[in-house]
Design a protein around this motif. Structure first.
Motif, PDB file in Angstrom:
ATOM      1  N   GLN A  42       0.837  -1.201   0.000  1.00 22.68           N
ATOM      2  CA  GLN A  42       0.000   0.000   0.000  1.00 22.68           C
ATOM      3  C   GLN A  42       0.875   1.255   0.000  1.00 22.68           C
ATOM      4  O   GLN A  42       0.574   2.243  -0.690  1.00 22.68           O
ATOM      5  CB  GLN A  42      -0.924  -0.010   1.220  1.00 22.68           C
ATOM      6  CG  GLN A  42      -1.981  -1.096   1.189  1.00 22.68           C
ATOM      7  CD  GLN A  42      -2.739  -1.222   2.498  1.00 22.68           C
ATOM      8  OE1 GLN A  42      -2.555  -0.419   3.413  1.00 22.68           O
ATOM      9  NE2 GLN A  42      -3.578  -2.234   2.609  1.00 22.68           N
ATOM     10  N   PHE A  43       1.938   1.215   0.778  1.00 23.69           N
ATOM     11  CA  PHE A  43       2.879   2.338   0.822  1.00 23.69           C
ATOM     12  C   PHE A  43       3.530   2.542  -0.548  1.00 23.69           C
ATOM     13  O   PHE A  43       3.613   3.670  -1.051  1.00 23.69           O
ATOM     14  CB  PHE A  43       3.950   2.070   1.880  1.00 23.69           C
ATOM     15  CG  PHE A  43       5.060   3.072   1.929  1.00 23.69           C
ATOM     16  CD1 PHE A  43       4.804   4.418   2.151  1.00 23.69           C
ATOM     17  CD2 PHE A  43       6.382   2.676   1.755  1.00 23.69           C
ATOM     18  CE1 PHE A  43       5.836   5.353   2.201  1.00 23.69           C
ATOM     19  CE2 PHE A  43       7.421   3.604   1.809  1.00 23.69           C
ATOM     20  CZ  PHE A  43       7.141   4.937   2.024  1.00 23.69           C
TER      21      PHE A  43
ATOM     22  N   SER B 208       2.363   1.730  -3.421  1.00 21.46           N
ATOM     23  CA  SER B 208       1.351   2.249  -4.347  1.00 21.46           C
ATOM     24  C   SER B 208       1.216   3.757  -4.189  1.00 21.46           C
ATOM     25  O   SER B 208       1.067   4.496  -5.173  1.00 21.46           O
ATOM     26  CB  SER B 208      -0.010   1.577  -4.095  1.00 21.46           C
ATOM     27  OG  SER B 208       0.044   0.218  -4.445  1.00 21.46           O
ATOM     28  N   PHE B 209       1.270   4.237  -2.931  1.00 23.78           N
ATOM     29  CA  PHE B 209       1.219   5.676  -2.672  1.00 23.78           C
ATOM     30  C   PHE B 209       2.413   6.375  -3.317  1.00 23.78           C
ATOM     31  O   PHE B 209       2.263   7.445  -3.921  1.00 23.78           O
ATOM     32  CB  PHE B 209       1.207   5.931  -1.162  1.00 23.78           C
ATOM     33  CG  PHE B 209       1.314   7.378  -0.779  1.00 23.78           C
ATOM     34  CD1 PHE B 209       0.214   8.216  -0.839  1.00 23.78           C
ATOM     35  CD2 PHE B 209       2.528   7.910  -0.357  1.00 23.78           C
ATOM     36  CE1 PHE B 209       0.319   9.562  -0.492  1.00 23.78           C
ATOM     37  CE2 PHE B 209       2.646   9.241  -0.008  1.00 23.78           C
ATOM     38  CZ  PHE B 209       1.531  10.075  -0.077  1.00 23.78           C
TER      39      PHE B 209
ATOM     40  N   GLU C 103       1.784   6.590  -7.064  1.00 23.77           N
ATOM     41  CA  GLU C 103       0.707   7.527  -7.398  1.00 23.77           C
ATOM     42  C   GLU C 103       1.154   8.983  -7.265  1.00 23.77           C
ATOM     43  O   GLU C 103       0.611   9.868  -7.927  1.00 23.77           O
ATOM     44  CB  GLU C 103      -0.499   7.284  -6.489  1.00 23.77           C
ATOM     45  CG  GLU C 103      -1.222   5.969  -6.744  1.00 23.77           C
ATOM     46  CD  GLU C 103      -2.223   5.645  -5.647  1.00 23.77           C
ATOM     47  OE1 GLU C 103      -2.426   6.500  -4.749  1.00 23.77           O
ATOM     48  OE2 GLU C 103      -2.782   4.541  -5.670  1.00 23.77           O
ATOM     49  N   ASN C 104       2.143   9.236  -6.408  1.00 25.27           N
ATOM     50  CA  ASN C 104       2.559  10.611  -6.113  1.00 25.27           C
ATOM     51  C   ASN C 104       4.004  10.897  -6.517  1.00 25.27           C
ATOM     52  O   ASN C 104       4.599  11.875  -6.045  1.00 25.27           O
ATOM     53  CB  ASN C 104       2.376  10.893  -4.619  1.00 25.27           C
ATOM     54  CG  ASN C 104       0.921  10.854  -4.197  1.00 25.27           C
ATOM     55  OD1 ASN C 104       0.202  11.840  -4.320  1.00 25.27           O
ATOM     56  ND2 ASN C 104       0.470   9.704  -3.707  1.00 25.27           N
TER      57      ASN C 104
ATOM     58  N   TYR D 213       7.033   8.394   3.981  1.00 30.77           N
ATOM     59  CA  TYR D 213       6.182   7.624   4.895  1.00 30.77           C
ATOM     60  C   TYR D 213       5.258   8.549   5.689  1.00 30.77           C
ATOM     61  O   TYR D 213       4.058   8.267   5.842  1.00 30.77           O
ATOM     62  CB  TYR D 213       7.074   6.814   5.840  1.00 30.77           C
ATOM     63  CG  TYR D 213       6.373   6.191   7.015  1.00 30.77           C
ATOM     64  CD1 TYR D 213       5.647   5.003   6.880  1.00 30.77           C
ATOM     65  CD2 TYR D 213       6.441   6.780   8.282  1.00 30.77           C
ATOM     66  CE1 TYR D 213       5.016   4.421   7.974  1.00 30.77           C
ATOM     67  CE2 TYR D 213       5.810   6.207   9.370  1.00 30.77           C
ATOM     68  CZ  TYR D 213       5.092   5.022   9.216  1.00 30.77           C
ATOM     69  OH  TYR D 213       4.457   4.464  10.305  1.00 30.77           O
TER      70      TYR D 213
ATOM     71  N   GLN E 238       4.116  11.438   4.809  1.00 30.28           N
ATOM     72  CA  GLN E 238       3.056  11.922   3.932  1.00 30.28           C
ATOM     73  C   GLN E 238       2.017  10.838   3.650  1.00 30.28           C
ATOM     74  O   GLN E 238       0.824  11.125   3.530  1.00 30.28           O
ATOM     75  CB  GLN E 238       3.652  12.458   2.627  1.00 30.28           C
ATOM     76  CG  GLN E 238       4.399  13.767   2.796  1.00 30.28           C
ATOM     77  CD  GLN E 238       3.530  14.840   3.437  1.00 30.28           C
ATOM     78  OE1 GLN E 238       2.428  15.113   2.982  1.00 30.28           O
ATOM     79  NE2 GLN E 238       4.031  15.455   4.505  1.00 30.28           N
ATOM     80  N   TRP E 239       2.454   9.605   3.559  1.00 26.09           N
ATOM     81  CA  TRP E 239       1.520   8.487   3.382  1.00 26.09           C
ATOM     82  C   TRP E 239       0.538   8.416   4.554  1.00 26.09           C
ATOM     83  O   TRP E 239      -0.668   8.267   4.361  1.00 26.09           O
ATOM     84  CB  TRP E 239       2.317   7.192   3.258  1.00 26.09           C
ATOM     85  CG  TRP E 239       1.498   5.942   3.138  1.00 26.09           C
ATOM     86  CD1 TRP E 239       0.491   5.692   2.239  1.00 26.09           C
ATOM     87  CD2 TRP E 239       1.621   4.767   3.941  1.00 26.09           C
ATOM     88  NE1 TRP E 239      -0.015   4.426   2.428  1.00 26.09           N
ATOM     89  CE2 TRP E 239       0.666   3.839   3.471  1.00 26.09           C
ATOM     90  CE3 TRP E 239       2.451   4.403   5.003  1.00 26.09           C
ATOM     91  CZ2 TRP E 239       0.514   2.570   4.032  1.00 26.09           C
ATOM     92  CZ3 TRP E 239       2.307   3.143   5.554  1.00 26.09           C
ATOM     93  CH2 TRP E 239       1.350   2.236   5.070  1.00 26.09           C
TER      94      TRP E 239
ATOM     95  N   PHE F 144      -1.833  11.626   4.348  1.00 24.58           N
ATOM     96  CA  PHE F 144      -2.841  11.513   3.296  1.00 24.58           C
ATOM     97  C   PHE F 144      -3.912  10.496   3.686  1.00 24.58           C
ATOM     98  O   PHE F 144      -5.110  10.725   3.471  1.00 24.58           O
ATOM     99  CB  PHE F 144      -2.184  11.110   1.976  1.00 24.58           C
ATOM    100  CG  PHE F 144      -1.719  12.273   1.148  1.00 24.58           C
ATOM    101  CD1 PHE F 144      -2.319  12.561  -0.065  1.00 24.58           C
ATOM    102  CD2 PHE F 144      -0.680  13.095   1.576  1.00 24.58           C
ATOM    103  CE1 PHE F 144      -1.897  13.632  -0.843  1.00 24.58           C
ATOM    104  CE2 PHE F 144      -0.241  14.167   0.818  1.00 24.58           C
ATOM    105  CZ  PHE F 144      -0.856  14.441  -0.398  1.00 24.58           C
ATOM    106  N   GLY F 145      -3.500   9.376   4.268  1.00 20.84           N
ATOM    107  CA  GLY F 145      -4.459   8.347   4.672  1.00 20.84           C
ATOM    108  C   GLY F 145      -5.414   8.841   5.739  1.00 20.84           C
ATOM    109  O   GLY F 145      -6.630   8.596   5.664  1.00 20.84           O
TER     110      GLY F 145
ATOM    111  N   ARG G 254      -7.842  11.506   4.250  1.00 20.25           N
ATOM    112  CA  ARG G 254      -8.852  10.863   3.403  1.00 20.25           C
ATOM    113  C   ARG G 254      -9.926  10.201   4.267  1.00 20.25           C
ATOM    114  O   ARG G 254     -11.118  10.274   3.966  1.00 20.25           O
ATOM    115  CB  ARG G 254      -8.196   9.821   2.503  1.00 20.25           C
ATOM    116  CG  ARG G 254      -7.451  10.416   1.312  1.00 20.25           C
ATOM    117  CD  ARG G 254      -6.992   9.336   0.351  1.00 20.25           C
ATOM    118  NE  ARG G 254      -6.257   9.914  -0.772  1.00 20.25           N
ATOM    119  CZ  ARG G 254      -5.036   9.574  -1.128  1.00 20.25           C
ATOM    120  NH1 ARG G 254      -4.391   8.648  -0.439  1.00 20.25           N
ATOM    121  NH2 ARG G 254      -4.455  10.131  -2.175  1.00 20.25           N
TER     122      ARG G 254
END
Length: 224
Positions: free
Chosen positions: A107-108, A110-111, A114-115, A175, A177-178, A181-182, A185
């Motif tokens: 998941q990390f 993927s973030f 994406e960014n 990390y 920022q991950w 953002f989570g 959201r």
């Protein structure tokens, strides 16, 4: 606050800018147009599973927490404590997930993908801030740090151990920022479910001393 708005039938909650602040603690002087301020992150074992209860208790002692919960906000102490807790969470994440390539690690990653168009420059900018006394004034940094290309060449020229240390710091800022953002959201989704909508406040331009200008100065007029 969303629950309070819901109880009082208020449908919009406007916040100050949540972008990462500079060294003056002003929400209108951000070091990034995209990165979220780390002190907005809720850091506890319940909110951040990479942080163990034992480590949290060791670092966030009751006496310190009691002091922080009274009187005006002590920005320097809050920032320092949250940085320490985030660092401990990051170490736990690297050991318990990233090294093992767990689902959480995926998941990390993927973030990151994406960014990638902004996150890499931002993370390097934050590392270089710390290398230059915590200041965002990139035009006064060490000469090799003042532009992305020369900064990356400088990093690659470091001895292996030092280079790995700096790359790990970059990963730490990603990390953080991950997590941010989570959580934001999830907060937005919670508000939507309660029919309380977040309204952002962005009445400012990108600051000169930001990761955005440092990495993309050809897009900005620097004669100001």
């Amino acid at each position: 606050m969303i629950d309070w708005c819901h109880r009082h039938r208020l449908s919009i909650l406007q916040t100050l800018p949540i972008n990462e602040i500079s060294d003056d603690n002003s929400p209108y002087n951000a070091v990034s147009s995209l990165a979220i301020e780390p002190t907005t992150i809720a850091i506890s074992p319940r909110e951040v599973p990479d942080l163990s209860q034992d480590k949290f208790t060791e670092l966030a002692q009751p006496k310190v927490l009691a002091e922080l919960r009274e009187g005006p906000v002590n920005y320097s102490l809050v920032t320092a404590l949250k940085r320490t807790l985030l660092q401990a969470a990051f170490e736990g994440f690297c050991e318990g997930h990233l090294r093992l390539e767990s689902e959480r690690a995926m998941q990390f990653k993927s973030f990151l993908k994406e960014n990638e168009d902004w996150l890499s420059d931002y993370a390097l900018f934050r590392v270089l801030m710390e290398e230059n006394g915590g200041l965002p004034t990139w035009d006064r940094w060490a000469p090799k740090h003042r532009a992305p290309d020369s900064a990356r060449k400088w990093l690659l020229s470091r001895p292996e151990k030092r280079r790995e240390e700096l790359k790990r710091k970059e990963l730490f800022f990603m990390y953080v920022q991950w997590l941010a953002f989570g959580q934001w959201r999830a907060l937005k989704a919670y508000g939507t479910a309660k029919k309380v909508y977040l309204m952002g406040d962005i009445p400012f331009g990108v600051g000169r001393f930001s990761a955005d200008v440092w990495a993309n100065r050809d897009l900005f007029d620097l004669d100001w």
